[in-house]
Design a protein around this motif. Structure first.
Motif, PDB file in Angstrom:
ATOM      1  N   SER A 195       0.721  -1.056  -0.020  1.00  0.00           N
ATOM      2  CA  SER A 195       0.122   0.052  -0.062  1.00  0.00           C
ATOM      3  C   SER A 195       0.842   1.342   0.001  1.00  0.00           C
ATOM      4  O   SER A 195       2.078   1.204   0.274  1.00  0.00           O
ATOM      5  N   LEU A 196       0.401   2.151  -0.336  1.00  0.00           N
ATOM      6  CA  LEU A 196       1.121   3.681  -0.781  1.00  0.00           C
ATOM      7  C   LEU A 196       0.873   4.350   0.596  1.00  0.00           C
ATOM      8  O   LEU A 196      -0.097   4.396   1.226  1.00  0.00           O
ATOM      9  N   ILE A 199       0.617   8.978  -2.333  1.00  0.00           N
ATOM     10  CA  ILE A 199      -0.536   9.304  -2.978  1.00  0.00           C
ATOM     11  C   ILE A 199      -0.521  10.719  -3.413  1.00  0.00           C
ATOM     12  O   ILE A 199      -0.943  10.954  -4.647  1.00  0.00           O
ATOM     13  N   SER A 204       8.355  -1.247  -3.992  1.00  0.00           N
ATOM     14  CA  SER A 204       7.100  -1.416  -3.319  1.00  0.00           C
ATOM     15  C   SER A 204       6.193   0.092  -3.381  1.00  0.00           C
ATOM     16  O   SER A 204       5.021  -0.184  -3.303  1.00  0.00           O
ATOM     17  N   LYS A 259       0.689   8.217   2.413  1.00  0.00           N
ATOM     18  CA  LYS A 259      -0.016   9.356   1.937  1.00  0.00           C
ATOM     19  C   LYS A 259       1.012  10.102   1.315  1.00  0.00           C
ATOM     20  O   LYS A 259       0.532  10.948   0.213  1.00  0.00           O
ATOM     21  N   PRO A 293       3.273   0.747  -8.520  1.00  0.00           N
ATOM     22  CA  PRO A 293       2.028  -0.340  -8.907  1.00  0.00           C
ATOM     23  C   PRO A 293       2.528  -1.329  -9.881  1.00  0.00           C
ATOM     24  O   PRO A 293       3.452  -1.046 -10.621  1.00  0.00           O
TER      25      PRO A 293
END
Length: 107
Positions: free
Chosen positions: A1-2, A7, A89, A4, A92
């Motif tokens: 997962s990324l 993102i 990581s 914040k 994507p």
């Protein structure tokens, strides 16, 4: 997962590439809140490298997807495989499960 900050890096890069002043301003503010420095935000807005290998790998991938309209060249996908675990990581997976380099998913 990324994280914040990752993102907001993606959203700011796309906003800048799209020349959306409102989005650039919003994601610059949100990016600052996510811990991105003023210099990093400026570099992202100006389509420059940031000096952070992980963030730059993510930006390279995002900018390539944007500029190729979603068709990512094999060398960019393969560069993900050769990236360090921390960098990998952040990126994507551009390849659908079960496909190999240079192949397209069945439609």
């Amino acid at each position: 997962s990324l994280m914040k900050a990752d993102i907001e890096t993606i959203k700011l890069a796309i906003s800048a590439l799209s020349d959306c002043d409102y989005c650039v301003a919003a994601h610059s503010l949100l990016g600052k809140g996510a811990g991105l420095t003023a210099q990093t935000l400026r570099d992202i807005r100006e389509n420059m490298i940031t000096g952070d290998a992980r963030r730059d790998a993510l930006l390279n991938f995002v900018r390539t997807v944007y500029s190729t309209r979603g068709t990512v060249p094999t060398d960019v996908v393969d560069s993900r495989a050769s990236a360090t675990p921390a960098t990998r990581s952040a990126l994507p997976s551009a390849r659908p499960p079960g496909s190999s380099p240079g192949t397209r998913p069945k439609s």
